[in-house]
Enzyme design. Structure first.
Site, PDB file in Angstrom:
ATOM      1  N   GLU A 124       9.639   3.319   9.053  1.00  0.00           N
ATOM      2  CA  GLU A 124       8.974   2.154   9.321  1.00  0.00           C
ATOM      3  C   GLU A 124       9.254   0.588  10.093  1.00  0.00           C
ATOM      4  O   GLU A 124       8.684   0.114  10.089  1.00  0.00           O
ATOM      5  CB  GLU A 124       8.756   1.386   7.534  1.00  0.00           C
ATOM      6  CG  GLU A 124       8.103   0.375   6.776  1.00  0.00           C
ATOM      7  CD  GLU A 124       8.381   0.532   5.550  1.00  0.00           C
ATOM      8  OE1 GLU A 124       7.210   0.724   5.089  1.00  0.00           O
ATOM      9  OE2 GLU A 124       9.500  -0.207   5.374  1.00  0.00           O
ATOM     10  N   GLU A 148       1.413  -1.522  -7.978  1.00  0.00           N
ATOM     11  CA  GLU A 148       2.041  -0.318  -8.102  1.00  0.00           C
ATOM     12  C   GLU A 148       3.352  -0.822  -9.032  1.00  0.00           C
ATOM     13  O   GLU A 148       3.199   0.075 -10.236  1.00  0.00           O
ATOM     14  CB  GLU A 148       3.002   0.549  -6.887  1.00  0.00           C
ATOM     15  CG  GLU A 148       1.693   0.501  -5.691  1.00  0.00           C
ATOM     16  CD  GLU A 148       1.950   0.324  -4.461  1.00  0.00           C
ATOM     17  OE1 GLU A 148       1.575   0.873  -3.849  1.00  0.00           O
ATOM     18  OE2 GLU A 148       2.339  -1.117  -4.859  1.00  0.00           O
ATOM     19  N   LYS A 199      10.429  -8.774  -5.116  1.00  0.00           N
ATOM     20  CA  LYS A 199      10.441  -9.714  -4.951  1.00  0.00           C
ATOM     21  C   LYS A 199       9.996 -10.426  -5.037  1.00  0.00           C
ATOM     22  O   LYS A 199       9.714 -11.525  -6.321  1.00  0.00           O
ATOM     23  CB  LYS A 199      10.671  -9.854  -3.135  1.00  0.00           C
ATOM     24  CG  LYS A 199      11.580 -11.473  -2.610  1.00  0.00           C
ATOM     25  CD  LYS A 199      11.634 -10.609  -0.941  1.00  0.00           C
ATOM     26  CE  LYS A 199      12.530 -10.253  -0.672  1.00  0.00           C
ATOM     27  NZ  LYS A 199      13.025 -10.509   0.880  1.00  0.00           N
ATOM     28  N   LYS A 246      -2.834  -1.512   1.588  1.00  0.00           N
ATOM     29  CA  LYS A 246      -3.290  -2.345   0.771  1.00  0.00           C
ATOM     30  C   LYS A 246      -4.608  -3.621   0.460  1.00  0.00           C
ATOM     31  O   LYS A 246      -4.878  -3.846  -0.563  1.00  0.00           O
ATOM     32  CB  LYS A 246      -1.313  -3.384   0.653  1.00  0.00           C
ATOM     33  CG  LYS A 246      -0.094  -2.365   0.473  1.00  0.00           C
ATOM     34  CD  LYS A 246       0.767  -3.594   0.479  1.00  0.00           C
ATOM     35  CE  LYS A 246       1.667  -3.230   0.533  1.00  0.00           C
ATOM     36  NZ  LYS A 246       3.028  -4.017   0.442  1.00  0.00           N
ATOM     37  N   GLY A 286      13.124  -5.138   2.596  1.00  0.00           N
ATOM     38  CA  GLY A 286      13.080  -4.124   1.603  1.00  0.00           C
ATOM     39  C   GLY A 286      13.303  -3.144   1.805  1.00  0.00           C
ATOM     40  O   GLY A 286      14.651  -2.577   0.825  1.00  0.00           O
ATOM     41  N   ARG A 287      13.566  -2.042   3.322  1.00  0.00           N
ATOM     42  CA  ARG A 287      14.399  -0.881   3.220  1.00  0.00           C
ATOM     43  C   ARG A 287      15.553  -0.770   3.574  1.00  0.00           C
ATOM     44  O   ARG A 287      16.155   0.267   4.159  1.00  0.00           O
ATOM     45  CB  ARG A 287      13.646   0.365   4.371  1.00  0.00           C
ATOM     46  CG  ARG A 287      13.627  -0.503   5.999  1.00  0.00           C
ATOM     47  CD  ARG A 287      12.324  -0.455   6.773  1.00  0.00           C
ATOM     48  NE  ARG A 287      12.082  -0.610   7.830  1.00  0.00           N
ATOM     49  CZ  ARG A 287      11.755  -2.179   8.143  1.00  0.00           C
ATOM     50  NH1 ARG A 287      10.226  -2.359   7.307  1.00  0.00           N
ATOM     51  NH2 ARG A 287      11.299  -2.487   8.954  1.00  0.00           N
ATOM     52  N   HIS A 299      15.805  29.497   4.610  1.00  0.00           N
ATOM     53  CA  HIS A 299      14.841  29.818   4.046  1.00  0.00           C
ATOM     54  C   HIS A 299      13.865  28.894   4.104  1.00  0.00           C
ATOM     55  O   HIS A 299      12.479  30.223   3.531  1.00  0.00           O
ATOM     56  CB  HIS A 299      15.401  30.058   2.784  1.00  0.00           C
ATOM     57  CG  HIS A 299      16.466  31.193   2.639  1.00  0.00           C
ATOM     58  ND1 HIS A 299      16.919  32.326   3.487  1.00  0.00           N
ATOM     59  CD2 HIS A 299      17.646  30.774   2.494  1.00  0.00           C
ATOM     60  CE1 HIS A 299      18.158  33.025   3.369  1.00  0.00           C
ATOM     61  NE2 HIS A 299      18.561  31.914   2.672  1.00  0.00           N
TER      62      HIS A 299
END
Length: 546
Positions: free
Chosen positions: A353, A212, A206, A512, A267-268, A384
């Site tokens: 979050e 990152e 944004k 951060k 964001g999510r 399994h």
């Protein structure tokens, strides 16, 4: 004690828990031959069977009473009406507007946001159609064959999960790749597979400042320029989802290939916005809009259905029942569809979050548990690996099982075997195996005496482990949209009952902030005195041994 835990509704559930806790679901099913009819719900192509839960009809009533006490109906309207329910950031939460397929306006600060939403969708359609048709070419005139999404968090997990889930709808001429980790290994391994002449990068940030994402984007840009021999190539091979037009222009991205989204999109919750551009490119804009339509259908159900017949409400309140009264700490999500193999990873951010909060909306510490650890894997692989813990471990782990009635890839008996395993697991978790049943089996196998008695305890399953089962016709875009919105609104329900802000994430910021201070110290800057002894020595060890 808080207002929530002191409330009549909470106290009634506490008293009811004392009655329910000793009961086994075997008894509940035996006492009610119509239990499935009573405790299941169908909406559209989705069937929710919640009969294998440690509840009765009275439990459901008490859970709904708690939701009403928490003001859930009014809060649902506040969300859809664009009120600033994200109170710590003074933002509305309008991802529902992004998938609004009705003619109903959605107001934010008195202005209808829908014209802007539709405008960006139209721009996404034009761009995706051009790329998919070959009209948009790379710098050397060749058609695009590979799309690389560069983002992190919500700019990665949602689009990645959807592209994996709907892979069978993708253009055979396009491959989608996702780079999120600042660890250079992910970008390096991705670039090894690509031809620079036919690769399109989408940078999703944004502010266009996410460390990152921008680190990966700059390295991808350098790779492209080196391979194609010109800075001019960037304009043909990069698009962006951002609001920082100055930064994207400085990067070399054509303004026509920059797509905006808004502060009222978290964001999510953003895959429905231009963050979903890689989805639109991969499966086509028509399919992307089917995804939106499925989510909108679930939103309409959530907004209008009575609480006791409302899928997100029921799933949310069941989570509260187990988390706050049975003291469970995790929830397994187990899709019996390989295309959903990234679904649990997506839900981890959505749920953890959103509701990993220790203070209420007024900033007061809560005196009840919030959130759960979400985890899972596609069936039958999980059987399994970790199902043993769910079956015979000491911790109760509520689990959601998801499965399609029809496979996208019918092949022999594969799908029948898959569903047989799915249904068998929920049955086994519910009924378990008593000591008498285990003894009968062992005798039938020829065991007796001390040998039988030694093995017997290991063959006993307590059962009484709660599960939800979600069945759907097939995993198409519309159905996937419904499923994602179902879990989004489930998380919302729980946040309202817990009186927490599900739409901020201040905990993410601390790491951060500290990383920004440590980075120059790793690069030969002076090591600050503010660090604890462990961190200081780790920095020194890295500098000495790099």
């Amino acid at each position: 004690m808080s207002k929530l835990t002191l409330s009549t509704a909470w106290q009634a559930l506490s008293a009811h828990y004392a009655e329910i806790e000793p009961l086994h679901m075997r008894e509940l099913f035996a006492a009610d031959p119509a239990r499935f009819d009573t405790l299941s719900l169908k909406f559209g192509s989705l069937l929710l069977d919640y009969s294998k839960n440690r509840i009765t009809e009275h439990t459901r009533k008490l859970l709904i009473d708690l939701a009403v006490h928490a003001g859930l109906p009014a809060s649902i309207e506040r969300q859809f009406n664009g009120e600033k329910i994200n109170n710590t950031e003074q933002r509305a939460v309008l991802h529902t507007a992004l998938r609004n397929r009705s003619d109903r306006p959605v107001l934010f600060n008195g202005v209808d946001v829908m014209p802007d939403v539709r405008r960006v969708l139209s721009l996404m359609r034009v761009f995706s159609d051009q790329v998919r048709s070959g009209a948009h070419t790379g710098y050397t005139g060749r058609a695009i064959t590979d799309i690389v999404n560069i983002g992190i968090g919500g700019s990665d997990l949602g689009p990645l999960m959807v592209c994996e889930a709907l892979k069978c709808y993708a253009s055979p001429a396009l491959r989608a790749h996702f780079v999120s980790n600042v660890d250079a290994s992910q970008l390096t391994e991705t670039l090894k597979k690509l031809d620079a002449e036919t690769t399109l990068f989408i940078v999703s940030s944004k502010t266009f400042t996410t460390q990152e994402t921008l680190t990966n984007a700059r390295s991808a840009r350098a790779w492209l320029v080196e391979k194609l021999g010109s800075e001019d190539a960037v304009a043909s091979h990069f698009a962006a989802v951002s609001t920082n037009l100055a930064a994207t222009a400085s990067f070399g991205i054509n303004p026509d290939n920059v797509f905006e989204f808004w502060d009222w999109v978290g964001g999510r919750y953003s895959l429905w916005s231009a963050i979903g551009l890689p989805i639109a490119l991969f499966i086509g804009m028509d399919r992307f809009e089917e995804l939106l339509a499925g989510a909108h259908a679930m939103d309409e159900h959530f907004r209008s259905a009575p609480l006791e017949e409302n899928m997100p409400v029921l799933m949310g309140m069941l989570g509260i029942w187990y988390g706050n009264f049975f003291a469970t700490s995790s929830n397994a999500v187990l899709p019996y569809d390989q295309y959903l193999h990234r679904f649990a990873a997506y839900l981890q951010q959505l749920d953890m979050e959103s509701n990993g909060k220790g203070v209420d909306r007024d900033g007061q510490p809560v005196d009840y548990d919030t959130g759960m650890a979400v985890w899972g894997e596609a069936g039958t692989n999980g059987q399994h690996a970790f199902y043993q813990l769910i079956h015979q471990g000491t911790r109760m782990i509520p689990a959601d099982f998801l499965a399609p009635v029809h496979s996208q890839n019918p092949l022999g008996e594969h799908h029948a075997i898959l569903l047989a395993n799915c249904f068998a697991q929920t049955e086994a978790l519910m009924i378990g195996k008593t000591s008498d049943e285990a003894r009968t089996e062992l005798v039938a196998q020829g065991l007796s005496g001390a040998e039988l008695e030694a093995l017997l305890p290991h063959k006993v399953f307590s059962g009484n482990k709660p599960t939800n089962t979600l069945l759907f016709d097939r995993l198409d875009p519309h159905t996937l949209g419904m499923l994602i919105a179902l879990y989004e609104q489930k998380v919302f329900v729980q946040g309202i009952v817990w009186n927490i802000n599900s739409f901020d994430q201040w905990g993410v910021e601390l790491g951060k902030q500290l990383a920004s201070k440590i980075l120059p110290e790793l690069q030969d800057g002076k090591i600050g005195t503010q660090h604890d002894d462990s961190t200081r020595h780790l920095i020194e060890y890295y500098r000495k041994n790099r």
